[in-house]
Design an enzyme around this catalytic site. Structure first.
Site, PDB file in Angstrom:
ATOM      1  N   ASP A 165      -6.465 -16.833 -19.827  1.00  0.00           N
ATOM      2  CA  ASP A 165      -6.397 -17.560 -21.093  1.00  0.00           C
ATOM      3  C   ASP A 165      -7.314 -18.774 -21.019  1.00  0.00           C
ATOM      4  O   ASP A 165      -7.366 -19.462 -19.989  1.00  0.00           O
ATOM      5  CB  ASP A 165      -4.968 -18.035 -21.388  1.00  0.00           C
ATOM      6  CG  ASP A 165      -4.088 -16.933 -21.963  1.00  0.00           C
ATOM      7  OD1 ASP A 165      -4.587 -15.805 -22.145  1.00  0.00           O
ATOM      8  OD2 ASP A 165      -2.904 -17.200 -22.220  1.00  0.00           O
ATOM      9  N   ARG A 178      -6.959  -7.695 -26.752  1.00  0.00           N
ATOM     10  CA  ARG A 178      -7.406  -9.043 -26.386  1.00  0.00           C
ATOM     11  C   ARG A 178      -8.485  -9.010 -25.312  1.00  0.00           C
ATOM     12  O   ARG A 178      -8.274  -9.416 -24.181  1.00  0.00           O
ATOM     13  CB  ARG A 178      -6.234  -9.905 -25.915  1.00  0.00           C
ATOM     14  CG  ARG A 178      -5.173 -10.133 -26.969  1.00  0.00           C
ATOM     15  CD  ARG A 178      -4.111 -11.107 -26.473  1.00  0.00           C
ATOM     16  NE  ARG A 178      -3.028 -11.250 -27.436  1.00  0.00           N
ATOM     17  CZ  ARG A 178      -1.950 -12.011 -27.240  1.00  0.00           C
ATOM     18  NH1 ARG A 178      -1.827 -12.694 -26.112  1.00  0.00           N
ATOM     19  NH2 ARG A 178      -0.998 -12.088 -28.164  1.00  0.00           N
ATOM     20  N   ASP A 213      -0.051 -16.359 -16.479  1.00  0.00           N
ATOM     21  CA  ASP A 213      -1.332 -15.665 -16.462  1.00  0.00           C
ATOM     22  C   ASP A 213      -1.909 -15.744 -15.049  1.00  0.00           C
ATOM     23  O   ASP A 213      -1.617 -16.665 -14.287  1.00  0.00           O
ATOM     24  CB  ASP A 213      -2.307 -16.333 -17.434  1.00  0.00           C
ATOM     25  CG  ASP A 213      -1.770 -16.356 -18.859  1.00  0.00           C
ATOM     26  OD1 ASP A 213      -1.511 -15.276 -19.400  1.00  0.00           O
ATOM     27  OD2 ASP A 213      -1.609 -17.462 -19.407  1.00  0.00           O
ATOM     28  N   ASP A 247       2.178 -11.583 -18.443  1.00  0.00           N
ATOM     29  CA  ASP A 247       1.571 -12.265 -19.581  1.00  0.00           C
ATOM     30  C   ASP A 247       0.096 -11.846 -19.612  1.00  0.00           C
ATOM     31  O   ASP A 247      -0.205 -10.662 -19.545  1.00  0.00           O
ATOM     32  CB  ASP A 247       1.771 -13.765 -19.458  1.00  0.00           C
ATOM     33  CG  ASP A 247       1.548 -14.507 -20.773  1.00  0.00           C
ATOM     34  OD1 ASP A 247       1.282 -13.855 -21.797  1.00  0.00           O
ATOM     35  OD2 ASP A 247       1.635 -15.740 -20.780  1.00  0.00           O
TER      36      ASP A 247
END
Length: 458
Positions: free
Chosen positions: A282, A335, A239, A278
């Site tokens: 996060d 997301r 990420d 990715d």
């Protein structure tokens, strides 16, 4: 830095910020000004604080329990200006523990430059080729694990998979940068950029990251998993930023992007996209007290995940408290965020939904307690408001005073009408109290469009 010292810094800096005069929306943008209803404050003229100031009081979850000051008080000896990735990673440990400020100037490239072919295949003389283990050959990898040869009922194994894993470990060691406690990472001017690097805010406390363009790392060695779904899938790592087990983290005025390598530029193998990305951000594994404000998240698929496993309740339950406000989510597939467990406050964000490929914005996951209020959505023709929400697990949420294409819309009612078999319940069970101001959703597209992202600090 002690919690008491941090709170003192926070109080003094925030007092100066909150003393700033307010401006009316009409004065800021007379052509498109709309009345601000009672109960909705307008923005202070100096809402975006000077570069070395701290997170203001009551600005989201990161302002709770002592607040977030980053490297405030570092002094000249612990303030570093870096122009290369190597200088950046060295500055993260220079001088041992204690407050530090790292000023990023220009472009930091964590992987080096390489040709398009080298980046796409892990071959050549630059970029990904520098990480390849001796004997790894992508063409041989493709031949060995072709579903026509290997099948789809067992994970890959053998020489080329072992060499791929060894190559991936080399890349991970090179591109992950671990940000320590009491640190501010600050972009200088409007052109500070990190390419190919992954900021790991892991097991730290009191971290600020502001004013950077973070170009999504490109995984040089994705793994083929023939058992992932009906047709198999390529799975990637890295990420742009990860908040892992950390507390008091403020991410502000950054731009997250796939940059020169969007998914549309990537090839397909075995009939599946050779996925190299990715997430962009996060927040996972017991992370807590995080504020994400005035950022741009652009042109990405799986963008922002809060809680990464339904089985992580032992570490995540009672944590993952995150605030997202005044961010622009542009052409994001899904997301934005997907939530598990956390009390997540999402307000005054603008979602510009892509015409093709859109899945959802808010993912309702295990034990999540999402409050989504006063957000603005720009949906293209053919995408109904019911698509904004996605039910993964049974969990109630609060979603009110949101606007879709300029009209106030009950997102839960729209979702339940469009997807009656996946009905959601209203009422997250808590009320956010750490908000400095809430703007009218009709003003949000202008405010966010003109003030979010890199280069907008003032």
């Amino acid at each position: 830095m002690t919690r008491r010292v941090r709170a003192t810094l926070l109080t003094s800096c925030a007092a100066l910020a909150l003393a700033a005069p307010t401006v009316s929306m009409a004065a800021a943008h007379p052509a498109s000004a709309r009345p601000v209803p009672a109960g909705h404050d307008v923005l202070p003229a100096h809402d975006v604080l000077p570069a070395h100031d701290v997170l203001p009081a009551r600005d989201g979850w990161a302002s709770a329990d002592g607040g977030t000051t980053g490297g405030a008080g570092a002094g000249a000896a612990r303030t570093h200006t870096v122009t290369t990735w190597q200088q950046f990673t060295a500055a993260l440990t220079a001088g041992g523990p204690g407050p530090r400020v790292i000023r990023v100037k220009g472009t930091l490239d964590a992987t080096g430059t390489g040709t398009a072919t080298a980046i796409a295949t892990g071959t050549g003389t630059g970029g990904c080729a520098a990480f390849a283990a001796e004997g790894y050959d992508f063409a041989r990898y493709l031949a060995a694990y072709d579903p026509a040869v290997w099948g789809r009922d067992r994970p890959v194994s053998g020489e080329q998979e072992e060499l791929r894993a060894a190559s991936a470990a080399r890349q991970a060691a090179a591109v992950k940068a671990y940000i320590p406690s009491d640190t501010t990472v600050l972009g200088v001017g409007g052109h500070a950029r990190i390419i190919g690097g992954s900021l790991q805010i892991k097991d730290a406390d009191n971290v600020v990251v502001r004013g950077l363009t973070l170009e999504s790392p490109l995984d040089c060695f994705p793994q083929w998993d023939p058992t992932d779904g009906e047709r198999g899938a390529w799975n990637s790592e890295y990420d742009s930023a990860v908040v892992h087990g950390s507390t008091h983290v403020w991410l502000d005025h950054n731009t997250f992007t796939d940059g020169a390598h969007p998914d549309s530029s990537l090839p397909s193998y075995y009939g599946q996209l050779y996925q190299r990305h990715d997430g962009e951000l996060d927040v996972v594994r017991g992370a807590d007290l995080v504020t994400v404000s005035w950022n741009v998240f652009a042109d990405h698929d799986k963008t922002l995940m809060i809680g990464n496993s339904d089985g992580a309740g032992g570490t995540d339950r009672g944590k993952l408290r995150v605030t997202l406000h005044h961010n622009l989510f542009r052409d994001i597939v899904e997301r934005a965020p997907r939530v598990r467990f956390g009390k997540v406050d999402v307000y005054n964000n603008h979602y510009v939904v892509p015409r093709d490929g859109y899945q959802y914005s808010f993912g309702i996951g295990a034990e999540s307690q999402l409050v989504a209020q006063a957000n603005a959505f720009t949906l293209p023709a053919g995408v109904g408001a019911g698509r904004v929400l996605k039910k993964w697990k049974e969990a109630p949420l609060t979603a009110d005073h949101n606007y879709v294409n300029g009209e106030r819309t009950d997102l839960i009612a729209a979702h339940n009408a469009q997807f009656p078999d996946e009905a959601l319940r209203s009422g997250a069970g808590w009320t956010p109290h750490l908000r400095r101001h809430v703007d009218h959703p009709r003003a949000v597209p202008y405010l966010v469009g003109h003030r979010a992202g890199v280069g907008r600090l003032r």
